[in-house]
Write an enzyme that holds these catalytic residues in place. Structure first.
Site, mmCIF file in Angstrom:
data_model
loop_
_atom_site.group_PDB
_atom_site.id
_atom_site.type_symbol
_atom_site.label_atom_id
_atom_site.label_comp_id
_atom_site.label_asym_id
_atom_site.label_seq_id
_atom_site.Cartn_x
_atom_site.Cartn_y
_atom_site.Cartn_z
ATOM 1 N N ILE A 30 -56.272 25.285 -25.332
ATOM 2 C CA ILE A 30 -57.399 26.053 -25.529
ATOM 3 C C ILE A 30 -57.070 27.418 -26.185
ATOM 4 O O ILE A 30 -58.151 28.163 -26.707
ATOM 5 C CB ILE A 30 -57.906 26.336 -24.121
ATOM 6 C CG1 ILE A 30 -59.450 26.649 -24.004
ATOM 7 C CG2 ILE A 30 -57.020 27.399 -23.178
ATOM 8 C CD1 ILE A 30 -60.069 26.721 -22.800
ATOM 9 N N HIS A 99 -46.487 18.841 -18.798
ATOM 10 C CA HIS A 99 -47.220 18.835 -19.937
ATOM 11 C C HIS A 99 -46.227 19.086 -21.088
ATOM 12 O O HIS A 99 -45.232 19.970 -20.824
ATOM 13 C CB HIS A 99 -48.315 19.690 -20.085
ATOM 14 C CG HIS A 99 -48.157 20.968 -19.654
ATOM 15 N ND1 HIS A 99 -48.086 21.630 -18.505
ATOM 16 C CD2 HIS A 99 -48.058 22.095 -20.604
ATOM 17 C CE1 HIS A 99 -47.744 22.889 -18.636
ATOM 18 N NE2 HIS A 99 -47.873 23.233 -19.929
HETATM 19 P P1 AMP Z 1 -47.575 26.295 -19.927
HETATM 20 O O1 AMP Z 1 -47.347 27.874 -20.233
HETATM 21 O O2 AMP Z 1 -46.398 25.428 -20.545
HETATM 22 O O3 AMP Z 1 -47.908 26.171 -18.548
HETATM 23 O O4 AMP Z 1 -48.626 25.909 -20.889
HETATM 24 C C1 AMP Z 1 -50.052 25.807 -20.422
HETATM 25 C C2 AMP Z 1 -51.023 25.739 -21.540
HETATM 26 O O5 AMP Z 1 -52.261 25.121 -21.182
HETATM 27 C C3 AMP Z 1 -51.119 27.036 -22.143
HETATM 28 O O6 AMP Z 1 -51.057 27.152 -23.609
HETATM 29 C C4 AMP Z 1 -52.971 27.194 -21.983
HETATM 30 O O7 AMP Z 1 -53.425 27.920 -23.160
HETATM 31 C C5 AMP Z 1 -53.157 25.778 -21.904
HETATM 32 N N1 AMP Z 1 -54.621 25.592 -21.346
HETATM 33 C C6 AMP Z 1 -54.889 26.126 -19.833
HETATM 34 N N2 AMP Z 1 -56.053 25.804 -19.792
HETATM 35 C C7 AMP Z 1 -56.779 24.940 -20.747
HETATM 36 C C8 AMP Z 1 -57.717 24.029 -20.685
HETATM 37 N N3 AMP Z 1 -58.739 24.147 -20.046
HETATM 38 N N4 AMP Z 1 -57.735 23.229 -21.774
HETATM 39 C C9 AMP Z 1 -56.724 23.390 -22.794
HETATM 40 N N5 AMP Z 1 -55.659 24.012 -22.686
HETATM 41 C C10 AMP Z 1 -55.488 24.917 -21.389
#
Ligand code: AMP
Length: 113
Positions: A30, A99
């Site tokens: 996002i 992820h």
């Molecule tokens: P991390 O810091 O590795 O936990 O990455 C989590 C990622 O999830 C971040 O880059 C966020 O921008 C992304 N994120 C959070 N909520 C969403 C969402 N609803 N849709 C897509 N990406 C998301």
């Protein structure tokens, strides 16, 4: 479960799904940090990389295989890309559901900081 990725997997948060099978889904981050920024996510709620079990090894391996396929689909396979899994607070993990980030489409920093 109060997990944003579990909600996406359950279809409770509308998201364009770029890939899905019975174990894994992928969608765009996002807040993209690069022209291509995808997240490859197992349907199974594994809170972080350090909590994967040995029996999850094939699943995590498939995440890499799918990321490579998506890199081709997104047209970044020839120039190069980065796969990253953040683990825990100091590893930069914000969402507590395992992820893998796929980043590409620009020259990425030589540093991993
Ligand atoms: P991390 O810091 O590795 O936990 O990455 C989590 C990622 O999830 C971040 O880059 C966020 O921008 C992304 N994120 C959070 N909520 C969403 C969402 N609803 N849709 C897509 N990406 C998301």
């Amino acid at each position: 479960m109060d997990c944003i990725f579990c909600k996406i997997i359950a279809g409770e948060i509308p998201t364009e799904i770029l890939y899905q099978d019975k174990e894994i889904i992928a969608f765009r981050d996002i807040k993209p940090l690069a022209p291509v920024h995808l997240l490859i996510v197992p349907r199974k709620h594994i809170p972080s990389l350090d909590q994967m079990e040995e029996s999850d090894a094939a699943l995590v391996g498939r995440m890499v295989v799918i990321a490579n396929k998506l890199a081709k689909d997104e047209g970044v396979d020839q120039k190069g890309y980065r796969l990253a899994i953040n683990c825990g607070a100091e590893g930069g993990q914000l969402v507590p559901h395992l992820h893998m980030h796929l980043l590409g489409g620009r020259k990425l920093s030589d540093r991993l900081s």
